[in-house]
Scaffold this motif. Sequence first.
Motif, mmCIF file in Angstrom:
data_model
loop_
_atom_site.group_PDB
_atom_site.id
_atom_site.type_symbol
_atom_site.label_atom_id
_atom_site.label_comp_id
_atom_site.label_asym_id
_atom_site.label_seq_id
_atom_site.Cartn_x
_atom_site.Cartn_y
_atom_site.Cartn_z
ATOM 1 N N LEU A 123 0.275 11.503 7.056
ATOM 2 C CA LEU A 123 1.622 12.048 7.220
ATOM 3 C C LEU A 123 2.582 10.927 7.578
ATOM 4 O O LEU A 123 2.342 10.155 8.512
ATOM 5 C CB LEU A 123 1.641 13.100 8.326
ATOM 6 C CG LEU A 123 1.175 14.506 7.973
ATOM 7 C CD1 LEU A 123 1.151 15.370 9.226
ATOM 8 C CD2 LEU A 123 2.081 15.128 6.925
ATOM 9 N N LEU A 124 3.697 10.845 6.842
ATOM 10 C CA LEU A 124 4.702 9.825 7.093
ATOM 11 C C LEU A 124 5.875 10.428 7.857
ATOM 12 O O LEU A 124 6.483 11.404 7.419
ATOM 13 C CB LEU A 124 5.207 9.236 5.774
ATOM 14 C CG LEU A 124 4.155 8.660 4.824
ATOM 15 C CD1 LEU A 124 4.851 8.018 3.632
ATOM 16 C CD2 LEU A 124 3.257 7.666 5.524
ATOM 17 N N ALA A 125 6.189 9.826 8.981
ATOM 18 C CA ALA A 125 7.372 10.234 9.740
ATOM 19 C C ALA A 125 8.633 9.822 8.981
ATOM 20 O O ALA A 125 8.603 8.889 8.174
ATOM 21 C CB ALA A 125 7.348 9.587 11.121
ATOM 22 N N PRO A 126 9.756 10.467 9.199
ATOM 23 C CA PRO A 126 10.996 10.079 8.525
ATOM 24 C C PRO A 126 11.344 8.618 8.801
ATOM 25 O O PRO A 126 11.099 8.092 9.886
ATOM 26 C CB PRO A 126 12.037 11.018 9.143
ATOM 27 C CG PRO A 126 11.256 12.203 9.604
ATOM 28 C CD PRO A 126 9.943 11.655 10.067
ATOM 29 N N GLY A 127 11.910 7.960 7.794
ATOM 30 C CA GLY A 127 12.318 6.574 7.943
ATOM 31 C C GLY A 127 12.184 5.830 6.633
ATOM 32 O O GLY A 127 11.749 6.388 5.618
ATOM 33 N N THR A 128 12.552 4.544 6.642
ATOM 34 C CA THR A 128 12.407 3.674 5.486
ATOM 35 C C THR A 128 11.303 2.669 5.771
ATOM 36 O O THR A 128 11.364 1.936 6.770
ATOM 37 C CB THR A 128 13.722 2.937 5.185
ATOM 38 O OG1 THR A 128 14.733 3.905 4.880
ATOM 39 C CG2 THR A 128 13.557 2.000 3.995
ATOM 40 N N TYR A 129 10.303 2.650 4.906
ATOM 41 C CA TYR A 129 9.126 1.804 5.083
ATOM 42 C C TYR A 129 9.244 0.584 4.172
ATOM 43 O O TYR A 129 9.411 0.718 2.960
ATOM 44 C CB TYR A 129 7.856 2.581 4.747
ATOM 45 C CG TYR A 129 7.590 3.735 5.691
ATOM 46 C CD1 TYR A 129 6.664 3.607 6.717
ATOM 47 C CD2 TYR A 129 8.270 4.942 5.562
ATOM 48 C CE1 TYR A 129 6.406 4.658 7.595
ATOM 49 C CE2 TYR A 129 8.039 5.998 6.438
ATOM 50 C CZ TYR A 129 7.105 5.853 7.450
ATOM 51 O OH TYR A 129 6.865 6.897 8.314
ATOM 52 N N THR A 130 9.166 -0.618 4.753
ATOM 53 C CA THR A 130 9.244 -1.863 3.996
ATOM 54 C C THR A 130 8.152 -2.807 4.494
ATOM 55 O O THR A 130 7.460 -2.519 5.468
ATOM 56 C CB THR A 130 10.619 -2.529 4.178
ATOM 57 O OG1 THR A 130 10.802 -2.862 5.567
ATOM 58 C CG2 THR A 130 11.752 -1.623 3.727
ATOM 59 N N GLY A 131 8.019 -3.930 3.810
ATOM 60 C CA GLY A 131 7.080 -4.950 4.272
ATOM 61 C C GLY A 131 5.730 -4.879 3.590
ATOM 62 O O GLY A 131 5.407 -3.933 2.870
ATOM 63 N N ALA A 132 4.918 -5.900 3.871
ATOM 64 C CA ALA A 132 3.659 -6.085 3.145
ATOM 65 C C ALA A 132 2.691 -4.929 3.306
ATOM 66 O O ALA A 132 1.910 -4.633 2.405
ATOM 67 C CB ALA A 132 3.003 -7.390 3.588
#
Length: 199
Positions: free
Chosen positions: A20-29
């Motif tokens: 499950l992914l919480a709200p937000g913007t995911y970036t990076g390796a």
Amino acid sequence: SEYPTIAAALEVVRPRDTVLLAPGTYTGAGNRELVVDAPGITVKSEEGPELTTLDCRGLARAFVIGGSAESSVRIEGITLRGGRAVESNGSHGGGIRFREGTHTLIDCRVESCSAPAGDGGGIACFDSEVSIIRCVLVDHFVDTPGGPGSADGGGLFARRSLVTIDSSVLAGNQSDRGSGIHVEDGALVIRDSAITGNL
């Protein structure tokens, strides 16, 4: 929020688990070029694609999904942005590369991805069965390293696959052939969907 990256969460999943992914913007390796191939795995957002984004920033694709006939993966409720196909997992599929297995992409938005040296700017499917349901695939492109006529499937490319597109939109995608969709040696089913404005 239990793990520092999506990749870290995927390292500990077992068959039929859900990430499950919480709200937000995911970036990076640790949040791009994510390999998911266990049976029955679901990766989904808690709050939907409007609030949950994987932004690859043109450095890699978002997901590589499957790898065996037993693989079955579900990706749900996520925006995937700025993916780029890289050679480490094949040059096809700028946003997602499906390879073998039976998979579902549902309630997702895939946007602004590219395959500079391959096919399928948004999505590429190989030897797989893929259902795309209530999704938007927009503004993808493939380049033409082999000259005119060498780039296929701006939005979606499929080879030896069964792809079902249901209640979805493919728009603003670009390639030499099949700017919206290009299928080779497979089958395509389209229901209640819009394929429009592809160049």
